[in-house]
Design a protein around this motif. Structure first.
Motif, mmCIF file in Angstrom:
data_model
loop_
_atom_site.group_PDB
_atom_site.id
_atom_site.type_symbol
_atom_site.label_atom_id
_atom_site.label_comp_id
_atom_site.label_asym_id
_atom_site.label_seq_id
_atom_site.Cartn_x
_atom_site.Cartn_y
_atom_site.Cartn_z
ATOM 1 N N ALA A 1 -14.509 15.764 -4.979
ATOM 2 C CA ALA A 1 -13.905 16.537 -6.069
ATOM 3 C C ALA A 1 -12.977 17.627 -5.546
ATOM 4 C CB ALA A 1 -15.005 17.165 -6.940
ATOM 5 N N LEU A 2 -13.179 18.042 -4.299
ATOM 6 C CA LEU A 2 -12.358 19.109 -3.735
ATOM 7 C C LEU A 2 -10.909 18.690 -3.535
ATOM 8 C CD1 LEU A 2 -14.771 20.616 -1.054
ATOM 9 C CD2 LEU A 2 -14.256 21.516 -3.329
ATOM 10 N N THR A 3 -10.641 17.387 -3.480
ATOM 11 C CA THR A 3 -9.255 16.942 -3.289
ATOM 12 C C THR A 3 -8.375 17.386 -4.454
ATOM 13 O OG1 THR A 3 -9.723 14.793 -4.329
ATOM 14 C CG2 THR A 3 -9.974 14.944 -1.934
ATOM 15 N N GLU A 4 -8.988 17.644 -5.610
ATOM 16 C CA GLU A 4 -8.231 18.077 -6.778
ATOM 17 C C GLU A 4 -7.940 19.573 -6.757
ATOM 18 O OE1 GLU A 4 -10.550 17.177 -10.237
ATOM 19 O OE2 GLU A 4 -11.532 15.496 -9.219
ATOM 20 N N ALA A 5 -8.695 20.342 -5.983
ATOM 21 C CA ALA A 5 -8.675 21.799 -6.100
ATOM 22 C C ALA A 5 -7.345 22.386 -5.650
ATOM 23 C CB ALA A 5 -9.813 22.405 -5.294
ATOM 24 N N ARG A 6 -6.834 23.280 -6.476
ATOM 25 C CA ARG A 6 -5.601 23.996 -6.155
ATOM 26 C C ARG A 6 -5.868 25.132 -5.171
ATOM 27 N NH1 ARG A 6 -2.215 27.695 -10.366
ATOM 28 N NH2 ARG A 6 -0.326 27.957 -9.114
ATOM 29 N N VAL A 7 -7.047 25.719 -5.271
ATOM 30 C CA VAL A 7 -7.413 26.830 -4.395
ATOM 31 C C VAL A 7 -8.892 26.727 -4.054
ATOM 32 C CG1 VAL A 7 -7.766 28.368 -6.377
ATOM 33 C CG2 VAL A 7 -7.440 29.362 -4.120
ATOM 34 N N GLU B 1 -19.659 27.179 9.686
ATOM 35 C CA GLU B 1 -20.577 26.068 9.427
ATOM 36 C C GLU B 1 -20.506 25.604 7.979
ATOM 37 O OE1 GLU B 1 -24.932 27.357 8.941
ATOM 38 O OE2 GLU B 1 -24.099 28.882 10.285
ATOM 39 N N VAL B 2 -20.129 26.497 7.069
ATOM 40 C CA VAL B 2 -20.002 26.121 5.665
ATOM 41 C C VAL B 2 -18.709 25.353 5.418
ATOM 42 C CG1 VAL B 2 -19.717 27.013 3.312
ATOM 43 C CG2 VAL B 2 -21.443 28.016 4.829
ATOM 44 N N VAL B 3 -17.620 25.809 6.017
ATOM 45 C CA VAL B 3 -16.303 25.257 5.701
ATOM 46 C C VAL B 3 -16.021 23.949 6.422
ATOM 47 C CG1 VAL B 3 -13.815 25.687 5.936
ATOM 48 C CG2 VAL B 3 -15.336 27.500 5.098
ATOM 49 N N THR B 4 -16.482 23.798 7.641
ATOM 50 C CA THR B 4 -16.127 22.622 8.441
ATOM 51 C C THR B 4 -16.396 21.294 7.725
ATOM 52 O OG1 THR B 4 -16.449 23.836 10.512
ATOM 53 C CG2 THR B 4 -16.534 21.426 10.625
ATOM 54 N N PRO B 5 -17.555 21.115 7.050
ATOM 55 C CA PRO B 5 -17.776 19.836 6.364
ATOM 56 C C PRO B 5 -16.855 19.608 5.163
ATOM 57 C CG PRO B 5 -19.844 21.018 6.717
ATOM 58 C CD PRO B 5 -18.743 21.985 6.995
ATOM 59 N N LEU C 1 -13.504 20.361 5.076
ATOM 60 C CA LEU C 1 -12.107 20.196 5.442
ATOM 61 C C LEU C 1 -11.553 18.792 5.197
ATOM 62 C CD1 LEU C 1 -11.956 22.334 8.714
ATOM 63 C CD2 LEU C 1 -11.335 22.991 6.383
ATOM 64 N N PRO C 2 -12.308 17.706 5.474
ATOM 65 C CA PRO C 2 -11.728 16.376 5.238
ATOM 66 C C PRO C 2 -11.408 16.081 3.777
ATOM 67 C CG PRO C 2 -13.648 16.253 6.686
ATOM 68 C CD PRO C 2 -13.628 17.628 6.111
ATOM 69 N N PHE C 3 -11.916 16.903 2.869
ATOM 70 C CA PHE C 3 -11.756 16.625 1.443
ATOM 71 C C PHE C 3 -10.714 17.508 0.762
ATOM 72 C CE2 PHE C 3 -16.048 15.562 2.754
ATOM 73 C CZ PHE C 3 -16.154 14.239 2.340
ATOM 74 N N LEU C 4 -10.103 18.434 1.501
ATOM 75 C CA LEU C 4 -9.141 19.341 0.885
ATOM 76 C C LEU C 4 -7.786 18.668 0.714
ATOM 77 C CD1 LEU C 4 -9.886 22.741 2.671
ATOM 78 C CD2 LEU C 4 -11.075 21.620 0.770
ATOM 79 N N GLY C 5 -7.148 18.925 -0.424
ATOM 80 C CA GLY C 5 -5.829 18.378 -0.687
ATOM 81 C C GLY C 5 -4.759 19.074 0.141
ATOM 82 N N ASP C 6 -3.633 18.386 0.324
ATOM 83 C CA ASP C 6 -2.553 18.920 1.161
ATOM 84 C C ASP C 6 -1.961 20.198 0.581
ATOM 85 O OD1 ASP C 6 -2.879 16.803 2.889
ATOM 86 O OD2 ASP C 6 -1.244 15.613 2.023
ATOM 87 N N GLU C 7 -1.994 20.364 -0.736
ATOM 88 C CA GLU C 7 -1.364 21.511 -1.389
ATOM 89 C C GLU C 7 -2.347 22.651 -1.663
ATOM 90 O OE1 GLU C 7 1.966 21.724 -1.914
ATOM 91 O OE2 GLU C 7 1.937 19.870 -0.746
ATOM 92 N N ALA C 8 -3.564 22.537 -1.192
ATOM 93 C CA ALA C 8 -4.575 23.559 -1.468
ATOM 94 C C ALA C 8 -4.226 24.871 -0.769
ATOM 95 C CB ALA C 8 -5.948 23.085 -1.013
ATOM 96 N N ALA D 1 -7.294 30.452 10.242
ATOM 97 C CA ALA D 1 -6.390 29.342 10.548
ATOM 98 C C ALA D 1 -6.870 28.563 11.760
ATOM 99 C CB ALA D 1 -4.983 29.876 10.782
ATOM 100 N N GLU D 2 -7.438 29.262 12.729
ATOM 101 C CA GLU D 2 -7.957 28.599 13.926
ATOM 102 C C GLU D 2 -9.071 27.623 13.570
ATOM 103 O OE1 GLU D 2 -10.455 29.841 17.936
ATOM 104 O OE2 GLU D 2 -9.248 31.354 16.906
ATOM 105 N N GLY D 3 -9.904 27.991 12.595
ATOM 106 C CA GLY D 3 -11.022 27.137 12.236
ATOM 107 C C GLY D 3 -10.731 26.151 11.120
ATOM 108 N N ILE D 4 -9.678 26.424 10.343
ATOM 109 C CA ILE D 4 -9.412 25.612 9.152
ATOM 110 C C ILE D 4 -8.221 24.686 9.350
ATOM 111 C CG2 ILE D 4 -8.623 25.745 6.750
ATOM 112 C CD1 ILE D 4 -10.359 28.228 6.432
ATOM 113 N N GLY D 5 -7.159 25.207 9.934
ATOM 114 C CA GLY D 5 -5.955 24.397 10.081
ATOM 115 C C GLY D 5 -4.783 25.030 9.364
ATOM 116 N N GLY D 6 -3.877 24.188 8.879
ATOM 117 C CA GLY D 6 -2.586 24.672 8.413
ATOM 118 C C GLY D 6 -2.454 25.027 6.953
ATOM 119 N N TRP D 7 -3.529 25.068 6.196
ATOM 120 C CA TRP D 7 -3.413 25.426 4.780
ATOM 121 C C TRP D 7 -2.999 26.896 4.631
ATOM 122 C CZ3 TRP D 7 -7.414 22.026 6.160
ATOM 123 C CH2 TRP D 7 -7.392 20.778 5.522
ATOM 124 N N PRO D 8 -2.200 27.217 3.618
ATOM 125 C CA PRO D 8 -1.853 28.623 3.372
ATOM 126 C C PRO D 8 -3.113 29.436 3.091
ATOM 127 C CG PRO D 8 -0.461 27.163 2.078
ATOM 128 C CD PRO D 8 -1.550 26.307 2.661
#
Length: 265
Positions: free
Chosen positions: A61-67, A79-83, A85-92, A107-114
């Motif tokens: 369901a997270l793939t739909e999330a805007r934020v 430890e909460v966020v890492t699982p 990450l594979p489900f976040l949408g590109d525009e989140a 950013a170091e732990g999450i990647g390139g999302w704003p």
């Protein structure tokens, strides 16, 4: 006008619950646009569920999330966020309300999302909070402001380095006012009032002062009460003697800033 969702709230502790209650109260986010991830049952989340929010749905369901709003303890966020990450949408957009955790660290732990950082007070639950907002990304900053402005006096910070100081003043400040009010009550008791009466007078004075503040400058507000040569001025002079009030508050804010940075390390 409601902020377009879906909006995912990760964590529903004291601050997360306050944010959720504020969104529902001010209709900032439609309940049906809320996705709430919480490891335990929370009254605020159950109230949102009753209005149509999704609680702990499949992570797809997270793939739909805007934020994605991160409202977990700073020590736990990786430890909460890492699982998730594979489900976040590109525009989140990632919105963090975690004290001390900087955007580069995220950013170091999450990647390139704003990323946008917001530090709100729990007063958002009543639609009367304070929030500091910072982001290097215009879209993320605007989204952070839109999510909190309906329930908080919102200040945009020019530099992320100011976030710890803003947190020490606003995020922690209510506790300082409560501590001062407690000390004022005990001083009234030492002057002869019974404890219950001193508590009522000190608490009511804090409420009255807040309600009377308006938009006037602080010096003008003090001057309205403290007549030259009067008892209020005598008390203020005692507070300011040898610079002790300023020194005490400098040390208080510096200690909170230092701890914020330690928690984010």
């Amino acid at each position: 006008m409601a902020v377009a969702g879906p909006v995912a709230l990760v964590g529903c502790g004291r601050l997360g619950s306050a944010i959720l209650e504020g969104w529902l109260l001010t209709q900032t986010v439609a309940p049906g646009d809320l996705i709430i991830l919480s490891p335990s049952e929370k009254p605020s989340a159950e109230a949102a569920r009753a209005e149509g929010a999704r609680i702990n749905p499949p992570l797809e369901a997270l793939t739909e999330a805007r934020v994605i709003v991160l409202a977990v303890k700073p020590a736990m966020w990786r430890e909460v966020v890492t699982p998730l990450l594979p489900f976040l949408g590109d525009e989140a957009v990632i919105l963090s309300v975690m004290a001390g955790v900087t955007a580069p660290t995220l950013a170091e732990g999450i990647g390139g999302w704003p990323i946008v950082r917001v530090m709100p007070t729990t007063g958002v639950s009543r639609g009367r909070g304070v929030a500091s907002v910072w982001s290097a990304d215009d879209r993320a900053r605007d989204l952070g402001r839109d999510l909190f402005a309906p329930m908080a006096e919102t200040v945009a910070l020019a530099d992320e380095a100011l976030m710890d100081a803003a947190t020490a003043v606003a995020g922690s400040g209510a506790a300082y006012f409560y501590a001062f009010t407690e000390a004022l009550a005990r001083a009234g008791e030492a002057a002869g009032l019974d404890a219950a009466t001193a508590d009522v007078l000190a608490r009511a004075t804090l409420r009255s002062a807040a309600d009377s503040m308006g938009e006037d400058g602080l010096e003008a507000l003090i001057g309205r009460i403290a007549s030259p040569g009067g008892s209020t001025r005598a008390g203020l002079d005692a507070l300011a003697k040898d610079g002790r009030l300023t020194t005490m508050l400098d040390e208080t804010v510096a200690a909170a800033v230092r701890r914020n940075r330690e928690m984010g390390a």
